[in-house]
Enzyme design. Structure first.
Site, PDB file in Angstrom:
ATOM      1  CB  THR A 215       2.659 -61.861  11.110  1.00  0.00           C
ATOM      2  OG1 THR A 215       2.617 -62.064  12.538  1.00  0.00           O
ATOM      3  CG2 THR A 215       2.547 -63.205  10.405  1.00  0.00           C
ATOM      4  CB  VAL A 216       3.482 -56.424  10.599  1.00  0.00           C
ATOM      5  CG1 VAL A 216       4.994 -56.429  10.646  1.00  0.00           C
ATOM      6  CG2 VAL A 216       3.010 -56.478   9.146  1.00  0.00           C
TER       7      VAL A 216
ATOM      8  NE  ARG B  43       2.739 -65.867   7.082  1.00  0.00           N
ATOM      9  CZ  ARG B  43       1.681 -65.043   7.089  1.00  0.00           C
ATOM     10  NH1 ARG B  43       0.584 -65.368   7.741  1.00  0.00           N
ATOM     11  NH2 ARG B  43       1.747 -63.903   6.441  1.00  0.00           N
TER      12      ARG B  43
ATOM     13  CB  CYS C   3      -0.613 -55.526   6.747  1.00  0.00           C
ATOM     14  SG  CYS C   3      -1.259 -56.633   8.012  1.00  0.00           S
TER      15      CYS C   3
ATOM     16  CE1 TYR D  76      -3.668 -61.664   2.611  1.00  0.00           C
ATOM     17  CE2 TYR D  76      -5.731 -60.737   3.409  1.00  0.00           C
ATOM     18  CZ  TYR D  76      -4.389 -60.604   3.141  1.00  0.00           C
ATOM     19  OH  TYR D  76      -3.755 -59.410   3.388  1.00  0.00           O
TER      20      TYR D  76
ATOM     21  CB  SER E  26      -4.050 -57.292  14.769  1.00  0.00           C
ATOM     22  OG  SER E  26      -4.961 -58.352  14.506  1.00  0.00           O
TER      23      SER E  26
END
Length: 308
Positions: free
Chosen positions: A121-122, A119, A56, A179, A138
């Site tokens: 997510t990370v 979702r 990711c 994406y 992030s």
């Protein structure tokens, strides 16, 4: 793709695709990181755990900041990866999986908010003391590491507005646009996304032609975010996400910029091309039904042309 609905995992739910177009859903978790947390990041070793995936790019930005700001000994990493059966799985023998029955990232969301919808997510910053997600942003995690770590700020006060504006442009024009191209289910959406990607690449090429980093000689959070996208470009975005007009190596300034950061101490060790390829080819996008993983392009990441 799957997501949490009222704290329960639903493997079929997906709000990211709307009429053949990919739209990234924003998280509803509170991501505030205050002075108390910054102090704890410096002094409370092991309390916070960085949950990330090697594939990711948003995770990668957080890991880069952790390394550059010399906080690796304070904040251990719990890696996520493998086949996404219930979203991101947490790999065994990590600081979370080694001491609990938690096996999936979505379980950390449910522990934090039993009614969470969205979702899983990370990256996320897990607070083992409070048993909750401190942040899954992030941007906020990178900024927290910048404030708490050693060395110069990665987002200096005098450049905050300019860095934030350029970071937003890079996200919309490149990091998220790849994406949109790769997940597009309509030709017009794909074409528009690819046009956006390469218009942004052309702009950034011009900006970096006569300087090391986006704001001159000092690396900032904007550079970290851009690097995390560019280091993946030829490996998965050109191929799996079909952004095939040009490769990174066709842009002299962008290629030089990416190699400069790749060759910084501690960075190449946290670039895992095998995991990147697996993560994208197997888990991202529905147009690879046989899960064939593309080979790694032949790229000389040790090339020092123009770096001295």
């Amino acid at each position: 793709m799957g997501m949490l609905i009222d704290g329960k995992w639903d493997n079929e739910a997906d709000r990211s695709m709307v009429s053949g177009t990919y739209r990234r859903e924003e998280s509803t978790l509170d991501t505030t990181i205050d002075e108390e947390i910054l102090h704890a990041l410096q002094h409370d070793v092991g309390r916070f755990i960085l949950v990330v995936s090697a594939s990711c790019p948003w995770s990668h930005g957080a890991v880069i900041a952790l390394v550059l700001k010399e906080l690796s000994e304070n904040v251990p990493i719990q890696w996520a990866g493998g086949l996404r059966v219930e979203g991101y799985g947490l790999l065994p023998d990590g600081p979370i999986t080694g001491s609990s029955n938690i096996q999936h990232a979505h379980q950390l969301y449910s522990v934090t908010d039993k009614n969470y919808t969205g979702r899983a997510t990370v990256p996320m910053l897990w607070d083992s003391k409070r048993q909750s997600i401190l942040s899954n942003s992030s941007a906020d995690i990178i900024l927290a590491f910048s404030h708490a770590g050693r060395g110069s700020e990665l987002r200096p006060e005098m450049l905050v507005s300019e860095i934030d504006a350029l970071t937003s442009d890079i996200f919309n024009g490149l990091s998220n646009a790849v994406y949109r191209a790769g997940k597009a289910e309509q030709q017009a959406e794909y074409d528009e996304a690819v046009d956006t990607v390469f218009a942004t690449m052309d702009y950034l090429e011009d900006r970096l032609m006569d300087q090391h980093f986006l704001f001159g000689s000092n690396l900032t959070t904007a550079d970290i975010r851009l690097f995390a996208t560019l280091v993946r470009f030829d490996t998965v975005y050109v191929t799996h996400f079909r952004c095939i007009r040009k490769r990174l190596v066709d842009y002299p300034a962008l290629w030089r910029f990416t190699r400069r950061i790749f060759q910084m101490p501690g960075i190449r060790e946290i670039v895992n091309f095998e995991e990147i390829r697996f993560g994208y080819y197997v888990n991202d996008g529905s147009h690879n039904p046989f899960a064939i993983i593309g080979q790694q392009p032949l790229i000389n990441w040790d090339n020092r042309d123009g770096l001295d």
